[in-house]
Every structure is written in C-alpha cells, then in structure tokens.
Design an enzyme around this catalytic site. Sequence first.
Site, PDB file in Angstrom:
ATOM      1  N   ASP A 502       0.885  -1.157   0.107  1.00  0.00           N
ATOM      2  CA  ASP A 502       0.122   0.074  -0.085  1.00  0.00           C
ATOM      3  C   ASP A 502       0.834   1.084   0.112  1.00  0.00           C
ATOM      4  OD1 ASP A 502      -2.283   1.733   0.106  1.00  0.00           O
ATOM      5  OD2 ASP A 502      -2.311   1.535   2.405  1.00  0.00           O
ATOM      6  N   GLU A 541      -0.423   8.645  -6.211  1.00  0.00           N
ATOM      7  CA  GLU A 541      -0.710   7.634  -5.596  1.00  0.00           C
ATOM      8  C   GLU A 541       0.014   6.470  -6.125  1.00  0.00           C
ATOM      9  OE1 GLU A 541      -2.777   7.106  -3.066  1.00  0.00           O
ATOM     10  OE2 GLU A 541      -3.753   8.893  -2.873  1.00  0.00           O
ATOM     11  N   ASP A 571      -3.039  -2.751  -2.437  1.00  0.00           N
ATOM     12  CA  ASP A 571      -4.467  -1.937  -1.846  1.00  0.00           C
ATOM     13  C   ASP A 571      -4.919  -0.898  -2.642  1.00  0.00           C
ATOM     14  OD1 ASP A 571      -6.460  -0.968  -0.219  1.00  0.00           O
ATOM     15  OD2 ASP A 571      -5.051  -0.934   1.644  1.00  0.00           O
ATOM     16  N   ASP A 683      -5.334   1.116   6.246  1.00  0.00           N
ATOM     17  CA  ASP A 683      -5.574   2.323   6.688  1.00  0.00           C
ATOM     18  C   ASP A 683      -5.344   2.667   8.150  1.00  0.00           C
ATOM     19  OD1 ASP A 683      -7.360   2.711   4.413  1.00  0.00           O
ATOM     20  OD2 ASP A 683      -9.103   2.154   5.212  1.00  0.00           O
TER      21      ASP A 683
END
Length: 706
Positions: A502, A541, A571, A683
């Site tokens: 991620d 990103e 992710d 997260d």
Amino acid sequence: MGKEALLNLYRIEYRPKDTTFTVFKPTHEIQKEKLNKVRWRVFLQTGLPTFRREDEFWCAGKVEKDTLYLTLSNGEIVELKRVGEEEFRGFQNERECQELFRDFLTKTKVKDKFISDFYKKFRDKITVQGKNRKIALIPEVNEKVLKSEEGYFLLHLDLKFRIQPFETLQTLLERNDFNPKRIRVKPIGIDFVGRVQDVFKAKEKGEEFFRLCMERSTHKSSKKAWEELLKNRELREKAFLVVLEKGYTYPATILKPVLTYENLEDEERNEVADIVRMEPGKRLNLIRYILRRYVKALRDYGWYISPEEERAKGKLNFKDTVLDAKGKNTKVITNLRKFLELCRPFVKKDVLSVEIISVSVYKKLEWRKEEFLKELINFLKNKGIKLKIKGKSLILAQTREEAKEKLIPVINKIKDVDLVIVFLEEYPKVDPYKSFLLYDFVKRELLKKMIPSQVILNRTLKNENLKFVLLNVAEQVLAKTGNIPYKLKEIEGKVDAFVGIDISRITRDGKTVNAVAFTKIFNSKGELVRYYLTSYPAFGEKLTEKAIGDVFSLLEKLGFKKGSKIVVHRDGRLYRDEVAAFKKYGELYGYSLELLEIIKRNNPRFFSNEKFIKGYFYKLSEDSVILATYNQVYEGTHQPIKVRKVYGELPVEVLCSQILSLTLMNYSSFQPIKLPATVHYSDKITKLMLRGIEPIKKEGDIMYWL
C-alpha cells in the site's frame, strides 16, 4: 429478499428515439486531467448531455454552433470545433455510459429532488444533537456504471449518508477552534467533495480576482457567493477563501466539513451509527424507490433500467481451517474465541520481559489491574510463555497534560524489555485536529525505542467478566512479541509468498511531501515474515520503481528462490507503470507473479437474509470479481470487496479463495476480518504514520500496529 444473495446492480440500456449526436473536437490537445472539466462545460454550454470518446465530445442532440469557447476555472480558454453529426450506435465502454447517464440526472434534476424530498421528510430522524452542536446526516445517492462478464452495462446504485455539522467552514474558522488542513469539505449545492490544501483571507485579493471567479464559476451556489464577495467589501474583510487539493478555490461560506466517526463524540458516534448502518432490507427498499424515480424520469429520454437486481453467481469454497503448534485444528465458521482459549501457540520467545505502567486519576482500580495481570501471567504460562515483570510505575494525573509530563521520565528509563503494558486513563475527548492523544504519545515514544506496547483502557477493567478482555490482550501480546497464535492449515493453490503493498501520502502543512510504501510479506501459512517501510518523494498514488525493486530484493534476502510463486495484493489500483515494474523485477529475480488489485470501498453490496454469505461472488469479467469476504455477524448491509487480477496465470476464483483464507489471520480480535491479512490494517497503519507513530527501524517482523 430471501436466502439468495442480490446485488444493487441493475441492467441499463440507452436506446434514444433520435440517435443524432453532435460531435465536437478541440483545436489543440487537452491535458488528460482537464478532459472531464471540458466535457462538463460542454454540457453546461449546450444544455445537452455529453460523453467523451477519446478526444471527441458527443452531445445528445443537434447543436447549431460551429465553435464552442469554454473557460476553465484557472482562466484557460478551450476552443472546440464542430466536427459534424454522427449516429449513435452504442457506448464503447462504461465511462461513456456513466457520463451521459449522470448528465441526464442533472438535466432532469431527479436526483436533487429525491435528496431534497428525503431530507425534508426525515430531517428530524437524521439529525443528531450532540453536547455542543447539531450534526446532519445528508443522504448521498451514488451511481456508477459497470460492465458484466456477459457484456451488458450495469447501473450500480447506492444510498449512503454524509456526516456534516450544521455550521459552515466560515463559522468554524471565525471561532478559531478548527484546523482545516487536509479535512474533506463539500461545497453546498455541488456534487463534489475535496480536501483542503490552503486557507487565506478574502481581503488579500482584489476585486478583479472575485470578478473572474464569479465569471468562471459553473454552479449557482458558488457564483452567488463570489458575487456577494465582489459587491461587499465588509464581507471580504472577515471572509475566508479555501483552496482544495485539485486546485479549486471556494468561499468558506459555502463549504461544509465532511466528518468521520473519529471526529465524533462517543454519544454522537453511537447515534450516527444507528442511522447509517441501515438494516439491509430497509436500504434495499430505499434503493428500489430511488430506482423507480429514475426510471420514471428518464424513460422518455431513451433510458431503460431493469427493476430486477443481479444475483450472485455462486459461492466459492476456501480452506477455512487453522492449526496450532501441537497440530490441533479447527474450522473457522464464526469466530476463534474457543480455539484461542485452548490452542498452543508457535513459541519463538518463551520468556518475555515486561514493564508495567498505570496511568489513572485515582488509585481505586489498581487492585483490578493487579488481578488482571495475574490472570494474564497464568494464561500465558499455560501457553508455554513466562511473563517476567521487570518493573511497575503508577502515575496519578488529573489531566492529559499532567499525565504526559509524568510519563516522559518513566518511558525514558525503559530499556531491554520485550513489551510495555500500559493501563491508560481516558481523559475528556479532545479535538483531534489540534490536540495530542495520550495513546499516540505512548505508542510513538516506545516505538522510537523499537519496543511494542499493549494499551489497555482503564474502563475495560470495570467489566465484571474480564475473560473477553484477557483473551484479546493475550492474543495481541503473542503477536507483538513474535509468537504466533495460530497458522493456516493449508491454502488453495501453490503459493510461496503473499505480498501486501500500500502507499500512504504524508502531509505537512497541507502539502504532500513524501509517500511511504508499506509492504507486508506472509508465507503460505498466513504467517507474517516481514514488514517493510520505504519512503520517497511523493508522486501521487503511484509506487516508484525503486519501491517495487526493494520488495523483490527483500524477498530474495528472506530466502525465496527462483521459481517461487509470489501473489501480490495491491491495496487499491495497480497503475500501468507499477505493473511494468513488477513484471520486470519478476523476470529479473525469476519469480512467478500474480498481481491483484483489492478495492475495499464503494463496491456493489450483497443483500441476503442468509447469515453465512462469505464466499458469494459476482463476476464482472474473467478477471474481476465482487466478493463477500465475511459472514453477516455485524449490523448493516454487507460491504464486499472487488478483486481484479491484472497479471498472472491462476484463475481469479483460486486467487479469491486464497483471499478468503487470509481473512482468518486476525490477531487483534476473535472475528475473521473483511480484508486479507496482506492489506488489512492499511488504513490504520497510514493513520498511525500521519500521527507520527511508526518504528525507527523500517523493517521487522513484529505487528506493532495491533
């Protein structure tokens, strides 16, 4: 809605009586990121719903103008020339269908009317009164067009609620008790949510600035706000202007903060959750009601939407058995509580040196803590692990600030221990935007020493039955000290390693300054082999090639040889450059790769009266699946994940079965989790990092994030 699993997906077709479309093309090349802004302005200027096909803009109807001049928000003027008229013969992809459909919703105002009617009718029921403020739950209807495996278009229709205060951002800024940097905001009357990048006073700008903003504005609410600022100098003296991350600037008077559960008081959070986590049948009935309104409003324009939901294609089998160090195994159907009581962990360290810190307002709970520690020591002893308490510290403090001051010398003295157990007082709730949290402080300071910590809130010790708390704490103590509570007995297909990866963006003063790629490597038994953090300058990103190369270097260092099957779980989206880099390094190191995207939010939902729906799936294509990853043990409607195989040889069904098995690897509670262990906690890890909670050593095998 019976035992079968339905999805809020509806077949959709566009068959207009008049198939004539007017096509426009730019006279100069338009930057990719501006194409949708241009398309939107074509719709506004012509009044005709429009979709984009490559660099052409197709308007549903006849346009007499030969040239369109469109002014973007930054003042740039885009010129489009009329190419001619074309006969519409169908959409080439989902995006074209979605763009045209959404424009028709805007044109008919059917969506706005529903939201307005719903809010008026249920305003009292969806308003939460907190201690010092009112919170509104604003209905949000979301539409997305997907494509089925068979090739027809599907309308994904959903209803959610946006949490926002009654006050505007202007009011909150005037009170000077709110830090807006990086928060999400929504302009009133505009279907758009963005993050705050910068805030400044309106008086810093001259009249020409406000005149240009008013002229370039494409929405009534923002145009009116700019006009008021242009006319009223006194208003400009106190007004704030807000720049969002995508470059848009709005007056703070028309912005409402979008709150998250973390921003709410406990009593607010509970009441909001009761409303938002709607019973599945009730949510489905509301979606069907919205659909009927859409069908009625759009029928005459040539839109045909099926009233029938799509159904799950079947249920995947997966390996659902875990085992302990003695070979004892159990099938996991609902939770692991009984197994955790009896299982023998895989012990890597049988003596744990532990420091105890107790932070309280009063001493009255200290006996309860001693009782709890005795039970924890005995429980772990029966598991083959000795808990050796090196020292204890009691801190009595009336405030969070006092507790912090007294904690500093205590933490500074701690060294040569495997774990610190901290009993922590919950002081009055603070505004997370401007105050520190004691939990964060403890975690951060101990991670600087590479010492994991186990925080236990004092209020949990008030429960008469501490067995539940004891089991939960014991499981986390094992995982945080390198001991393994349990492993998977087996998994579908031949796999040597699972890699979860991620990217999180670290922000300073509202600007993204660097990104951190967080990698977790697991073996085929679901055991964490290594985590790895790599930091580099931010490029949106995307993962850099260096970050991807580091993963392969680490795999080789860990002993994964040529020919190893490596399954990568990303992710979020895998970008083309990332895929190319993965393939390049896979060939270089001789690994056989499977590359998967795992999309965890905003997917179609499953609706069923059946409790055990884990494994239900719906194929969108040969390599794309909507997957139910947990059983209905929680309140609310099931929220599945979307899995897309981007590269590899294994069938997507096998890869999904592996994901289902990896949801059993949860060492922080007794319940299997929604996400596979590879990307679960991404997260939380990101939020910890944004608050400065990360280990000094960027590589390790301790689950510090639990």
